[in-house]
Write an enzyme that holds these catalytic residues in place. Sequence first.
Site, PDB file in Angstrom:
ATOM      1  N   SER A 152      43.496  68.846  48.083  1.00  0.00           N
ATOM      2  CA  SER A 152      42.302  69.172  48.121  1.00  0.00           C
ATOM      3  C   SER A 152      41.890  70.688  48.235  1.00  0.00           C
ATOM      4  CB  SER A 152      41.423  68.311  49.248  1.00  0.00           C
ATOM      5  OG  SER A 152      40.062  68.343  48.742  1.00  0.00           O
TER       6      SER A 152
ATOM      7  N   ASP B 172      35.555  72.334  44.930  1.00  0.00           N
ATOM      8  CA  ASP B 172      36.625  72.915  45.589  1.00  0.00           C
ATOM      9  C   ASP B 172      38.074  72.723  44.668  1.00  0.00           C
ATOM     10  OD1 ASP B 172      37.029  70.085  45.361  1.00  0.00           O
ATOM     11  OD2 ASP B 172      37.450  69.616  47.228  1.00  0.00           O
TER      12      ASP B 172
ATOM     13  N   ASP C 297      40.275  70.588  43.957  1.00  0.00           N
ATOM     14  CA  ASP C 297      40.712  69.553  43.231  1.00  0.00           C
ATOM     15  C   ASP C 297      39.586  68.875  42.593  1.00  0.00           C
ATOM     16  OD1 ASP C 297      39.842  68.466  45.825  1.00  0.00           O
ATOM     17  OD2 ASP C 297      40.984  66.543  45.300  1.00  0.00           O
TER      18      ASP C 297
END
Length: 545
Positions: A144, A289, A291
Site C-alpha cells: 500500500s 496512494d 496501490d
Amino acid sequence: MRWIADDVDPADRTELQRLLAEAMAGHADRADELAERMSGMPTFGTAGIRGPLRAGPNGMNRAVVIRTSAGVGAWLRAEGKAGAIVVIGRDARHGSEAFCVDTAEVLAAAGFDVRVLPRPLPTPVVGYAVRALGAAAGIQITASHNPPSDNGYKLFDAAGTQIAPPVDARIEAAIAGTVAAVSVPRSNTYRALDDELVRGYLDRLATLPRNSARELRVAATALHGVGAKPLLDALRGAGFTDVRLVAEQSEPDPDFPTVAFPNPEEPGATDQLLALAAETEADLAIALDPDADRCALGIPDGAGGWRMLHGDESGALLAEYILSTLDNDRHPDPLVATTIASSSQLESIAARYDARCALTFTGFKWLVRSGDGAATGLVFAYEEALGLCVDPDWVRDKDGISAAVLACDLAAARKATGSDLRAALDELALADGVYLTGALSPRFDELAMIGELMARLRASPPDALAGVPVRTEDLLPETDALRLAGTGVRALLRPSGTEPKLKAYLEVVQPVGAATELAAARETAASRLTKLRAEIAALLDHRNL
C-alpha cells in the site's frame, strides 16, 4: 542455520550467511539484528502480512511468501474449497513480481485454479475480480503506502472482503504447519488473465455517476504507484476527459523518488499535485496512494490557494451525495458505516435521510461486515484514513478509483449549478454543525511504555477535556482502546497495530445557527480542537510515566 539451508533464494541465503558470520565475529549490533530477523514470521493480521524486504522469517522475502501461500492453500482446503479459483495480483514494488509468481506457483501446485492479473494493477481490481469470477480468495502483493523498503501480502475471502478473525489465526496456524520453503511444491500451470476482467471493472465504474454534468478539470497523481492509467481510463469512461496528471509521479516507480513517504496524508506528499491544480486552474485535485485503494481530494481554499480535504470531509461529502441520490426502490433500508476513529458526522447525515449508520472498529474488514454481519443494504462506508467504499456491491473494500469517479461526478454537478465543494461543506456545516477532527500519534521507544500509559489512563482517566466534562468508555476486551467523550468533544485512544505509536483521534462539534454565524463557529471549533490537542498531548507524554 536451518532457515538458511531451506531458503529458496540464493541472494537471501548469502545475506543471512554474511549476517551470521558478522554476529559470530562479535558484532553485537549484527547479533541483535539476526535475533530480530529470526524472531518469527510476520503476523497475519489486518488482511495479510506486511514488512521490510529482507531475508529471514521476520521479513518479506520469497521463502516467507512461499510458506504463506502454502498455508493459505491449506486453509482453503480445510474450508472445503480445494480446486477453487484464486485470483492473484500485484503492485509495482520491489519484489512484487517474484512474490506474485511464487504465490501463483504454490497454489497451482496445490490444485487451485489460479488466475493472475495481466500486469501491476490497483488492489481494488483484485477485490472486484474475486466477485466477478466467483473465486474462493484473492491475493494482492502490495504494501500500500508503506515506505519503498516494504512489501506485503493482502488476502481477500470469497466475498471479496479482507479476512477477519478468527480466519487470520487459522491461516497463521496453517502457515506454521507447512514444510520448509524449499520443499513446498510449485507449478507453472496457473493462467494469466487478459484485459477482459480489467475492462469489466472499468465498465462498472462508468455506471457510478448520478448526474449528466461532465464539465470538470481534474489534476491527479498516482504517487509513483499503479493507479495512473486505471484512473485515467475510469474517468474517461465515465465522461471526464479533462484530466492532467503530475507527470513526474504518473509512472510506477518502487523507489517513490519525489516523496519522502508515499501517503497522501503525509505533509508534502501532495505538493506537486496542488501546484499542478493551481497552474491548470483545475476544479478538483485527486491523489491516489501507490496501490490506489485510498483517495484524497483537494479543493481551492477560497483564498487563492489549494488544500487537501481531511478524510472525514471527503467521507461526509460522498455520504451526503450518495444518500441524496439513492434509488429507494433498490435500497429501501440503506446502511452507511464508519469507524469509531472517524468523525461522528456520518450519524447526523444518515439520520437526515432515515438511513442506518453503523460504527465499527478500525479497518475495512469490520466496515463491510457492519450491520447484520453481512452488511445487507450497505451503500457506503469510509474511514478517516482516506478509505472510501462507494460501490460495495462490487468492491467490498476501499477503492480510490471508484471514489475518484464519484467525487468528480459530485464536483461536476456542483459546478453545473455555479457551486463547488467548498459550498457543499458549508451546507453540511449548516445542516449538522461544524465537525473538526484531528489526530496525534506520539512514538515510543519501547512498546511496554504504551501498555503502561494505557493502564495509567484506564486507572485514572481525565474527568474533563477542553473545558467539557467527559466520561470514559473502555472498549476492552473487544479492542484495546479508550473513548473519552462529552458534549461536542471526543478523543479515542488506541495503540497502533503496526508501529510503536499510541494513536489519538480527536473531534469537536460546534453548533451553527444561521449562515452568518458559520465563520465564527469554525473559529470557535478550531480553538477548541487546539485546546483538546494540547491536553491529549500532555496526557500521552511518556515523561509522565
